[in-house]
Design an enzyme around this catalytic site. Structure first.
Site, PDB file in Angstrom:
ATOM      1  N   HIS A   1      11.780  17.252  18.203  1.00 47.07           N
ATOM      2  CA  HIS A   1      10.464  17.643  18.790  1.00 47.07           C
ATOM      3  C   HIS A   1       9.422  17.717  17.809  1.00 47.07           C
ATOM      4  CE1 HIS A   1      12.909  17.691  22.324  1.00 47.07           C
ATOM      5  NE2 HIS A   1      14.110  18.591  21.581  1.00 47.07           N
TER       6      HIS A   1
ATOM      7  N   SER B   1     -11.310   6.451   0.122  1.00 45.88           N
ATOM      8  CA  SER B   1     -12.096   6.247   1.129  1.00 45.88           C
ATOM      9  C   SER B   1     -13.375   5.948   0.638  1.00 45.88           C
ATOM     10  CB  SER B   1     -12.235   7.564   1.809  1.00 45.88           C
ATOM     11  OG  SER B   1     -13.443   7.610   2.435  1.00 45.88           O
TER      12      SER B   1
ATOM     13  N   LYS C   1     -10.398  11.860  -0.502  1.00 46.36           N
ATOM     14  CA  LYS C   1      -9.351  11.232   0.213  1.00 46.36           C
ATOM     15  C   LYS C   1      -8.186  10.217  -0.627  1.00 46.36           C
ATOM     16  CE  LYS C   1      -8.663  10.817   4.235  1.00 46.36           C
ATOM     17  NZ  LYS C   1      -9.507  10.258   5.274  1.00 46.36           N
TER      18      LYS C   1
ATOM     19  N   GLU D   1       0.822   2.931   6.321  1.00 49.58           N
ATOM     20  CA  GLU D   1       0.514   2.696   7.801  1.00 49.58           C
ATOM     21  C   GLU D   1       0.275   1.233   8.039  1.00 49.58           C
ATOM     22  OE1 GLU D   1      -3.373   5.066   8.121  1.00 49.58           O
ATOM     23  OE2 GLU D   1      -3.050   5.718   6.094  1.00 49.58           O
TER      24      GLU D   1
END
Ligand code: ARG
Length: 456
Positions: A155, A276, A282, A289
Protein backbone atom coordinates in the site's frame (compact mmCIF):
# COMPACT_ATOMS: atom_id res chain seq x y z
CA UNK A 1 1.25 -2.25 -61.75
CA UNK A 2 -1.84 -3.83 -60.31
CA UNK A 3 -2.10 -7.57 -60.09
CA UNK A 4 -5.70 -7.85 -61.04
CA UNK A 5 -5.37 -6.69 -64.67
CA UNK A 6 -7.85 -8.35 -66.99
CA UNK A 7 -11.03 -8.05 -65.02
CA UNK A 8 -10.74 -4.25 -64.69
CA UNK A 9 -11.06 -1.34 -67.14
CA UNK A 10 -9.53 1.34 -64.91
CA UNK A 11 -6.70 1.79 -62.47
CA UNK A 12 -7.56 2.38 -58.83
CA UNK A 13 -8.39 5.97 -57.90
CA UNK A 14 -5.06 7.48 -56.69
CA UNK A 15 -6.23 8.53 -53.21
CA UNK A 16 -7.95 5.20 -52.80
CA UNK A 17 -4.74 3.54 -53.88
CA UNK A 18 -2.96 5.31 -51.01
CA UNK A 19 -5.65 4.09 -48.68
CA UNK A 20 -5.48 0.53 -49.96
CA UNK A 21 -1.70 0.26 -50.15
CA UNK A 22 0.32 -1.37 -47.39
CA UNK A 23 3.74 -0.86 -48.92
CA UNK A 24 4.62 1.99 -46.56
CA UNK A 25 4.64 -0.47 -43.68
CA UNK A 26 5.12 -3.92 -45.23
CA UNK A 27 8.24 -3.10 -47.26
CA UNK A 28 10.27 -3.93 -44.18
CA UNK A 29 9.44 -7.57 -44.99
CA UNK A 30 11.19 -7.49 -48.38
CA UNK A 31 13.84 -10.03 -47.34
CA UNK A 32 11.31 -12.46 -45.99
CA UNK A 33 9.18 -12.05 -49.10
CA UNK A 34 12.18 -12.92 -51.27
CA UNK A 35 13.17 -15.88 -49.08
CA UNK A 36 9.61 -17.21 -49.31
CA UNK A 37 9.51 -16.78 -53.08
CA UNK A 38 12.84 -18.51 -53.54
CA UNK A 39 11.69 -21.49 -51.49
CA UNK A 40 8.40 -21.57 -53.37
CA UNK A 41 10.14 -21.52 -56.76
CA UNK A 42 12.53 -24.29 -55.68
CA UNK A 43 9.56 -26.41 -54.66
CA UNK A 44 7.68 -25.70 -57.91
CA UNK A 45 10.76 -26.84 -59.80
CA UNK A 46 11.33 -29.95 -57.65
CA UNK A 47 7.71 -30.93 -58.26
CA UNK A 48 8.00 -30.38 -62.01
CA UNK A 49 5.54 -27.46 -61.97
CA UNK A 50 8.05 -24.99 -63.42
CA UNK A 51 11.22 -25.70 -65.39
CA UNK A 52 14.72 -25.63 -63.96
CA UNK A 53 15.58 -22.72 -66.28
CA UNK A 54 12.68 -20.72 -64.89
CA UNK A 55 13.73 -21.49 -61.35
CA UNK A 56 17.30 -20.36 -61.98
CA UNK A 57 16.07 -17.13 -63.53
CA UNK A 58 13.70 -16.51 -60.64
CA UNK A 59 16.40 -17.16 -58.05
CA UNK A 60 18.88 -14.90 -59.81
CA UNK A 61 16.30 -12.20 -60.39
CA UNK A 62 15.21 -12.22 -56.75
CA UNK A 63 18.82 -12.25 -55.57
CA UNK A 64 19.51 -9.16 -57.67
CA UNK A 65 16.43 -7.37 -56.35
CA UNK A 66 17.46 -8.09 -52.77
CA UNK A 67 21.00 -6.85 -53.35
CA UNK A 68 19.76 -3.67 -55.00
CA UNK A 69 17.24 -2.90 -52.28
CA UNK A 70 20.02 -3.40 -49.76
CA UNK A 71 22.58 -1.21 -51.50
CA UNK A 72 20.00 1.48 -52.17
CA UNK A 73 19.99 1.29 -55.98
CA UNK A 74 16.43 -0.05 -56.14
CA UNK A 75 13.82 2.12 -54.52
CA UNK A 76 10.62 0.44 -53.41
CA UNK A 77 7.75 2.14 -55.26
CA UNK A 78 5.59 3.95 -52.67
CA UNK A 79 2.59 3.55 -54.97
CA UNK A 80 2.84 -0.23 -55.13
CA UNK A 81 -0.07 -2.04 -53.57
CA UNK A 82 2.20 -3.94 -51.23
CA UNK A 83 5.71 -5.39 -51.04
CA UNK A 84 4.59 -8.69 -52.59
CA UNK A 85 3.19 -6.90 -55.65
CA UNK A 86 6.26 -4.72 -55.96
CA UNK A 87 8.75 -7.56 -55.90
CA UNK A 88 6.77 -9.75 -58.30
CA UNK A 89 6.33 -6.81 -60.68
CA UNK A 90 10.01 -5.95 -60.52
CA UNK A 91 10.98 -9.57 -61.11
CA UNK A 92 8.73 -9.84 -64.14
CA UNK A 93 10.11 -6.58 -65.53
CA UNK A 94 13.57 -8.12 -65.28
CA UNK A 95 13.08 -11.74 -66.36
CA UNK A 96 9.75 -11.77 -68.20
CA UNK A 97 7.69 -14.98 -68.44
CA UNK A 98 9.60 -16.85 -65.73
CA UNK A 99 8.67 -14.07 -63.30
CA UNK A 100 5.03 -14.51 -64.19
CA UNK A 101 5.24 -18.21 -63.31
CA UNK A 102 6.39 -17.57 -59.74
CA UNK A 103 2.89 -17.05 -58.43
CA UNK A 104 1.71 -20.49 -59.61
CA UNK A 105 0.12 -22.40 -56.72
CA UNK A 106 0.40 -19.43 -54.36
CA UNK A 107 -1.67 -16.44 -53.35
CA UNK A 108 -0.79 -13.24 -51.57
CA UNK A 109 -2.95 -14.58 -48.75
CA UNK A 110 -0.58 -17.40 -47.87
CA UNK A 111 2.37 -15.24 -48.95
CA UNK A 112 1.64 -12.46 -46.47
CA UNK A 113 0.86 -14.93 -43.68
CA UNK A 114 4.24 -16.51 -44.38
CA UNK A 115 6.18 -13.25 -44.53
CA UNK A 116 4.89 -11.96 -41.20
CA UNK A 117 5.80 -15.21 -39.49
CA UNK A 118 9.31 -15.15 -40.96
CA UNK A 119 9.74 -11.50 -40.01
CA UNK A 120 8.45 -11.89 -36.45
CA UNK A 121 10.82 -14.78 -35.82
CA UNK A 122 13.67 -12.26 -35.99
CA UNK A 123 11.97 -9.63 -33.88
CA UNK A 124 11.19 -12.26 -31.22
CA UNK A 125 14.84 -13.23 -31.12
CA UNK A 126 15.94 -9.61 -30.84
CA UNK A 127 13.67 -8.85 -27.88
CA UNK A 128 14.59 -12.18 -26.30
CA UNK A 129 18.27 -11.23 -26.48
CA UNK A 130 17.55 -7.82 -24.95
CA UNK A 131 15.72 -9.48 -22.06
CA UNK A 132 18.69 -11.75 -21.47
CA UNK A 133 20.91 -8.68 -21.28
CA UNK A 134 18.55 -6.85 -18.94
CA UNK A 135 18.33 -9.83 -16.59
CA UNK A 136 22.13 -10.00 -16.44
CA UNK A 137 22.35 -6.28 -15.61
CA UNK A 138 19.87 -6.86 -12.79
CA UNK A 139 21.80 -9.85 -11.46
CA UNK A 140 24.99 -7.79 -11.45
CA UNK A 141 23.31 -4.96 -9.51
CA UNK A 142 21.60 -7.37 -7.16
CA UNK A 143 24.95 -8.92 -6.33
CA UNK A 144 26.31 -5.48 -5.52
CA UNK A 145 23.35 -4.60 -3.29
CA UNK A 146 22.49 -7.99 -1.80
CA UNK A 147 23.06 -6.55 1.72
CA UNK A 148 21.60 -3.07 1.19
CA UNK A 149 18.66 -2.94 3.58
CA UNK A 150 15.63 -1.04 2.33
CA UNK A 151 11.99 -0.95 3.32
CA UNK A 152 9.66 -3.24 1.43
CA UNK A 153 6.25 -1.68 0.86
CA UNK A 154 2.62 -2.68 0.75
CA UNK A 155 0.00 0.00 0.00
CA UNK A 156 3.04 2.28 -0.49
CA UNK A 157 3.50 2.09 3.29
CA UNK A 158 6.78 0.86 4.74
CA UNK A 159 6.09 -2.77 5.62
CA UNK A 160 9.02 -5.11 6.25
CA UNK A 161 12.77 -5.03 5.70
CA UNK A 162 14.15 -6.35 2.42
CA UNK A 163 17.29 -5.55 0.47
CA UNK A 164 17.70 -3.63 -2.75
CA UNK A 165 19.19 -6.76 -4.29
CA UNK A 166 16.11 -8.75 -3.37
CA UNK A 167 13.86 -6.08 -4.85
CA UNK A 168 15.79 -6.11 -8.15
CA UNK A 169 15.69 -9.89 -8.32
CA UNK A 170 11.88 -9.80 -8.20
CA UNK A 171 12.01 -8.21 -11.65
CA UNK A 172 14.27 -10.93 -13.01
CA UNK A 173 11.54 -13.47 -12.23
CA UNK A 174 9.02 -11.45 -14.25
CA UNK A 175 11.48 -11.02 -17.11
CA UNK A 176 12.26 -14.74 -17.19
CA UNK A 177 8.54 -15.40 -17.57
CA UNK A 178 8.46 -12.82 -20.37
CA UNK A 179 11.21 -14.69 -22.16
CA UNK A 180 9.33 -17.95 -21.74
CA UNK A 181 6.13 -16.42 -23.11
CA UNK A 182 7.95 -15.09 -26.16
CA UNK A 183 9.67 -18.41 -26.83
CA UNK A 184 6.40 -20.26 -26.40
CA UNK A 185 4.47 -17.97 -28.75
CA UNK A 186 7.29 -18.22 -31.25
CA UNK A 187 7.12 -22.01 -31.16
CA UNK A 188 3.40 -21.96 -32.01
CA UNK A 189 4.02 -19.36 -34.73
CA UNK A 190 6.74 -21.43 -36.35
CA UNK A 191 4.56 -23.42 -38.79
CA UNK A 192 4.25 -22.62 -42.46
CA UNK A 193 1.07 -21.39 -44.14
CA UNK A 194 2.77 -21.35 -47.56
CA UNK A 195 0.93 -23.40 -50.15
CA UNK A 196 -2.51 -22.91 -48.60
CA UNK A 197 -2.92 -20.52 -51.55
CA UNK A 198 -5.93 -18.21 -51.46
CA UNK A 199 -7.88 -20.42 -49.04
CA UNK A 200 -8.50 -23.79 -50.65
CA UNK A 201 -5.10 -25.19 -51.50
CA UNK A 202 -4.38 -26.13 -55.10
CA UNK A 203 -4.69 -28.86 -57.69
CA UNK A 204 -0.96 -28.60 -58.50
CA UNK A 205 1.16 -31.37 -56.96
CA UNK A 206 2.88 -29.06 -54.47
CA UNK A 207 5.03 -30.14 -51.53
CA UNK A 208 4.19 -27.93 -48.60
CA UNK A 209 6.43 -29.85 -46.23
CA UNK A 210 9.39 -29.06 -48.45
CA UNK A 211 8.93 -25.29 -48.34
CA UNK A 212 8.16 -25.47 -44.61
CA UNK A 213 11.39 -27.34 -43.99
CA UNK A 214 13.50 -25.14 -46.28
CA UNK A 215 12.26 -22.01 -44.55
CA UNK A 216 13.12 -23.34 -41.10
CA UNK A 217 9.59 -24.08 -39.90
CA UNK A 218 8.72 -26.98 -37.62
CA UNK A 219 6.07 -28.12 -40.10
CA UNK A 220 3.26 -27.01 -42.40
CA UNK A 221 -0.11 -25.75 -41.16
CA UNK A 222 -2.71 -28.45 -41.56
CA UNK A 223 -5.83 -26.61 -42.72
CA UNK A 224 -5.70 -24.30 -45.70
CA UNK A 225 -8.48 -22.04 -44.41
CA UNK A 226 -6.82 -21.67 -41.02
CA UNK A 227 -3.44 -21.08 -42.65
CA UNK A 228 -4.56 -17.86 -44.29
CA UNK A 229 -7.03 -16.77 -41.58
CA UNK A 230 -4.92 -17.22 -38.49
CA UNK A 231 -3.40 -14.22 -36.74
CA UNK A 232 -3.35 -15.82 -33.29
CA UNK A 233 0.42 -15.52 -33.31
CA UNK A 234 0.22 -11.73 -33.64
CA UNK A 235 -2.25 -11.57 -30.78
CA UNK A 236 -0.18 -13.91 -28.62
CA UNK A 237 2.97 -11.94 -29.24
CA UNK A 238 1.28 -8.60 -28.63
CA UNK A 239 -0.07 -10.05 -25.42
CA UNK A 240 3.35 -11.30 -24.31
CA UNK A 241 4.78 -7.87 -25.16
CA UNK A 242 1.99 -6.15 -23.25
CA UNK A 243 2.75 -8.16 -20.13
CA UNK A 244 6.42 -7.32 -20.58
CA UNK A 245 5.50 -3.63 -20.84
CA UNK A 246 3.50 -3.93 -17.62
CA UNK A 247 6.72 -5.06 -15.96
CA UNK A 248 8.85 -2.31 -17.51
CA UNK A 249 6.19 0.23 -16.61
CA UNK A 250 5.99 -0.84 -12.96
CA UNK A 251 9.77 -0.83 -12.75
CA UNK A 252 9.87 2.62 -14.35
CA UNK A 253 7.28 3.89 -11.89
CA UNK A 254 9.49 2.72 -9.02
CA UNK A 255 12.53 4.38 -10.55
CA UNK A 256 10.58 7.65 -10.86
CA UNK A 257 9.66 7.40 -7.18
CA UNK A 258 13.15 6.40 -6.12
CA UNK A 259 14.62 9.41 -7.94
CA UNK A 260 12.40 11.86 -6.07
CA UNK A 261 13.81 13.81 -3.11
CA UNK A 262 11.13 12.13 -1.01
CA UNK A 263 12.92 8.81 -1.56
CA UNK A 264 16.35 9.45 -3.12
CA UNK A 265 17.07 5.73 -3.20
CA UNK A 266 18.79 5.98 -6.58
CA UNK A 267 20.56 8.45 -8.80
CA UNK A 268 20.30 8.16 -12.58
CA UNK A 269 23.32 8.89 -14.71
CA UNK A 270 23.20 12.31 -16.36
CA UNK A 271 23.25 10.57 -19.74
CA UNK A 272 19.84 9.11 -18.92
CA UNK A 273 18.17 12.12 -17.30
CA UNK A 274 16.87 15.41 -18.59
CA UNK A 275 16.65 18.94 -17.25
CA UNK A 276 13.88 21.48 -17.13
CA UNK A 277 13.63 24.48 -19.45
CA UNK A 278 12.77 26.76 -16.53
CA UNK A 279 13.68 25.13 -13.22
CA UNK A 280 17.49 24.95 -12.98
CA UNK A 281 17.48 22.48 -10.09
CA UNK A 282 15.55 19.80 -11.95
CA UNK A 283 16.88 16.41 -12.99
CA UNK A 284 14.03 14.45 -14.44
CA UNK A 285 13.67 10.71 -15.02
CA UNK A 286 12.14 11.24 -18.48
CA UNK A 287 13.27 7.90 -19.85
CA UNK A 288 11.50 5.94 -17.13
CA UNK A 289 8.39 8.09 -17.52
CA UNK A 290 8.40 7.61 -21.27
CA UNK A 291 8.62 3.86 -20.92
CA UNK A 292 5.73 3.94 -18.46
CA UNK A 293 3.82 6.03 -21.01
CA UNK A 294 4.70 3.86 -23.99
CA UNK A 295 3.20 0.79 -22.35
CA UNK A 296 -0.14 2.26 -23.44
CA UNK A 297 0.84 2.01 -27.10
CA UNK A 298 1.58 -1.68 -26.81
CA UNK A 299 -1.69 -2.41 -24.97
CA UNK A 300 -3.37 -0.42 -27.75
CA UNK A 301 -1.72 -2.62 -30.36
CA UNK A 302 -3.05 -5.72 -28.62
CA UNK A 303 -6.53 -4.22 -28.50
CA UNK A 304 -6.27 -3.32 -32.20
CA UNK A 305 -5.43 -6.91 -33.10
CA UNK A 306 -8.14 -8.47 -30.96
CA UNK A 307 -10.77 -6.07 -32.26
CA UNK A 308 -9.64 -6.45 -35.85
CA UNK A 309 -9.96 -10.24 -35.76
CA UNK A 310 -13.01 -10.85 -33.65
CA UNK A 311 -15.69 -10.43 -36.31
CA UNK A 312 -13.91 -11.82 -39.36
CA UNK A 313 -15.49 -14.70 -41.24
CA UNK A 314 -13.07 -17.21 -42.77
CA UNK A 315 -10.83 -16.89 -44.67
CA UNK A 316 -8.71 -13.83 -45.62
CA UNK A 317 -10.30 -10.40 -45.30
CA UNK A 318 -8.57 -7.14 -46.07
CA UNK A 319 -9.10 -6.03 -42.48
CA UNK A 320 -6.15 -8.29 -41.74
CA UNK A 321 -3.78 -5.91 -43.50
CA UNK A 322 -4.06 -3.88 -40.28
CA UNK A 323 -2.19 -6.60 -38.38
CA UNK A 324 1.25 -5.43 -39.46
CA UNK A 325 1.25 -1.85 -38.20
CA UNK A 326 -0.02 -3.04 -34.84
CA UNK A 327 2.39 -5.89 -34.28
CA UNK A 328 5.37 -4.03 -35.77
CA UNK A 329 4.65 -1.05 -33.55
CA UNK A 330 4.43 -3.30 -30.51
CA UNK A 331 7.85 -4.81 -31.28
CA UNK A 332 9.41 -1.47 -32.25
CA UNK A 333 8.16 0.13 -29.05
CA UNK A 334 9.40 -2.69 -26.82
CA UNK A 335 12.72 -2.69 -28.62
CA UNK A 336 13.16 1.07 -28.18
CA UNK A 337 12.13 0.93 -24.54
CA UNK A 338 14.61 -1.84 -23.76
CA UNK A 339 17.35 -0.10 -25.72
CA UNK A 340 17.05 2.90 -23.38
CA UNK A 341 16.11 1.02 -20.22
CA UNK A 342 19.05 -1.39 -20.10
CA UNK A 343 21.88 1.18 -20.05
CA UNK A 344 19.82 3.51 -17.85
CA UNK A 345 19.61 0.76 -15.27
CA UNK A 346 23.19 -0.33 -15.78
CA UNK A 347 24.48 3.17 -15.01
CA UNK A 348 22.03 3.87 -12.17
CA UNK A 349 23.64 4.31 -8.74
CA UNK A 350 21.87 3.12 -5.62
CA UNK A 351 22.07 5.17 -2.42
CA UNK A 352 22.01 2.52 0.31
CA UNK A 353 22.37 5.06 3.18
CA UNK A 354 19.07 6.65 2.17
CA UNK A 355 17.40 3.29 1.87
CA UNK A 356 18.59 2.39 5.34
CA UNK A 357 17.40 5.73 6.75
CA UNK A 358 13.95 5.06 5.33
CA UNK A 359 14.08 1.53 6.68
CA UNK A 360 15.01 2.74 10.15
CA UNK A 361 12.16 5.23 10.36
CA UNK A 362 9.28 3.07 9.28
CA UNK A 363 8.65 0.53 12.07
CA UNK A 364 9.36 -2.15 9.50
CA UNK A 365 10.71 -4.34 12.28
CA UNK A 366 7.35 -4.36 14.09
CA UNK A 367 6.59 -7.87 12.84
CA UNK A 368 9.96 -8.99 14.19
CA UNK A 369 9.16 -7.36 17.53
CA UNK A 370 5.90 -9.31 17.69
CA UNK A 371 7.75 -12.49 16.65
CA UNK A 372 10.11 -11.88 19.56
CA UNK A 373 7.19 -12.04 21.99
CA UNK A 374 5.96 -15.18 20.23
CA UNK A 375 9.38 -16.72 20.87
CA UNK A 376 8.76 -15.96 24.56
CA UNK A 377 5.54 -17.97 24.45
CA UNK A 378 2.90 -15.30 23.74
CA UNK A 379 0.25 -16.20 21.08
CA UNK A 380 0.83 -14.19 17.87
CA UNK A 381 -2.43 -12.19 18.10
CA UNK A 382 -1.53 -10.95 21.62
CA UNK A 383 2.02 -10.19 20.51
CA UNK A 384 0.64 -8.26 17.54
CA UNK A 385 -1.59 -6.15 19.82
CA UNK A 386 1.21 -5.38 22.31
CA UNK A 387 3.53 -4.32 19.47
CA UNK A 388 0.80 -2.15 17.99
CA UNK A 389 0.54 -0.32 21.32
CA UNK A 390 4.32 0.16 21.34
CA UNK A 391 4.28 1.63 17.82
CA UNK A 392 1.50 4.04 18.82
CA UNK A 393 3.56 5.01 21.85
CA UNK A 394 6.68 5.60 19.70
CA UNK A 395 4.70 7.81 17.32
CA UNK A 396 3.37 9.88 20.24
CA UNK A 397 6.87 10.27 21.66
CA UNK A 398 8.70 10.74 18.36
CA UNK A 399 10.77 7.58 18.91
CA UNK A 400 11.43 4.35 17.03
CA UNK A 401 11.33 0.78 18.31
CA UNK A 402 15.14 0.89 18.45
CA UNK A 403 15.20 4.05 20.62
CA UNK A 404 12.26 3.24 22.91
CA UNK A 405 13.57 2.54 26.45
CA UNK A 406 13.14 -0.99 27.83
CA UNK A 407 10.95 0.31 30.70
CA UNK A 408 8.36 1.35 28.11
CA UNK A 409 8.51 -2.11 26.57
CA UNK A 410 8.03 -3.93 29.85
CA UNK A 411 5.21 -1.58 30.84
CA UNK A 412 3.26 -2.88 27.83
CA UNK A 413 4.29 -6.53 28.20
CA UNK A 414 6.47 -8.04 30.94
CA UNK A 415 7.87 -10.69 28.56
CA UNK A 416 10.20 -8.11 27.03
CA UNK A 417 13.87 -7.96 28.04
CA UNK A 418 17.14 -6.53 26.65
CA UNK A 419 17.11 -9.18 23.92
CA UNK A 420 14.40 -7.29 22.05
CA UNK A 421 16.93 -4.78 20.68
CA UNK A 422 18.94 -7.51 18.98
CA UNK A 423 15.74 -9.10 17.70
CA UNK A 424 14.63 -5.91 15.96
CA UNK A 425 18.01 -5.01 14.53
CA UNK A 426 17.36 -4.38 10.83
CA UNK A 427 20.30 -6.36 9.49
CA UNK A 428 19.39 -9.27 11.69
CA UNK A 429 15.75 -9.02 10.62
CA UNK A 430 16.79 -9.31 6.98
CA UNK A 431 19.37 -12.02 7.59
CA UNK A 432 16.79 -14.08 9.43
CA UNK A 433 14.35 -14.09 6.53
CA UNK A 434 15.78 -17.23 5.02
CA UNK A 435 12.48 -18.81 3.98
CA UNK A 436 12.44 -19.87 0.33
CA UNK A 437 12.43 -16.76 -1.86
CA UNK A 438 13.01 -14.46 1.11
CA UNK A 439 15.37 -11.45 1.25
CA UNK A 440 18.23 -12.84 3.38
CA UNK A 441 21.44 -11.91 1.51
CA UNK A 442 22.54 -15.56 1.30
CA UNK A 443 19.14 -16.36 -0.28
CA UNK A 444 19.47 -13.54 -2.74
CA UNK A 445 22.89 -14.80 -3.79
CA UNK A 446 21.37 -18.21 -4.42
CA UNK A 447 18.56 -16.58 -6.41
CA UNK A 448 21.11 -14.78 -8.55
CA UNK A 449 22.88 -18.06 -9.28
CA UNK A 450 19.61 -19.75 -10.22
CA UNK A 451 18.47 -16.88 -12.44
CA UNK A 452 21.82 -16.72 -14.20
CA UNK A 453 21.63 -20.43 -14.93
CA UNK A 454 18.12 -20.02 -16.39
CA UNK A 455 19.12 -16.92 -18.33
CA UNK A 456 21.72 -18.60 -20.54
N1 ARG B 1 -1.26 -6.33 -48.39
C1 ARG B 1 -2.09 -7.44 -48.03
C2 ARG B 1 -2.02 -7.63 -46.50
O1 ARG B 1 -1.17 -7.08 -45.92
C3 ARG B 1 -1.61 -8.68 -48.71
C4 ARG B 1 -2.66 -9.70 -48.97
C5 ARG B 1 -3.62 -9.20 -49.92
N2 ARG B 1 -4.50 -10.22 -50.38
C6 ARG B 1 -5.60 -9.90 -51.05
N3 ARG B 1 -6.29 -10.87 -51.48
N4 ARG B 1 -5.99 -8.67 -51.17
O2 ARG B 1 -2.83 -8.31 -45.93
Amino acid sequence: MQLWQGRFQKALDPKTNDFNSSVSFDSRMYKEDIDGSMAHAAMLCAQGIISAEDQVQIAQGLGGIRAEIENGTLEIDPNAEDIHTFIEGELTARIGAAGKRLHTARSRNDQVALDIRLYLRHTCDAVYAQLTELIEVLCKKAEQYADAVMPGYTHMQRAQPITFGHHLMAYTEMLLRDKERLADAKKRMNVSPLGACALAGTTYPTDREMTAHDLGFDGAMQNSLDSVSDRDFCIELASALSILMVHLSRFSEEIVLWCSWEFKFVELDDAFSTGSSIMPQKKNPDIAELIRGKSGRVFGDLTTLLTMMKGLPLAYNKDMQEDKEAIFDAFDTVNMCLTAFIPMLDTMTALPENMRKAAAGGFINATDCADYLVSKGLPFRDAYKATGELVALCIRKGLTLETLPLTEYTAVCDLFDEGVYAAIDLDKCVRGRTSLGGPAPENVRKQIERVRALNR
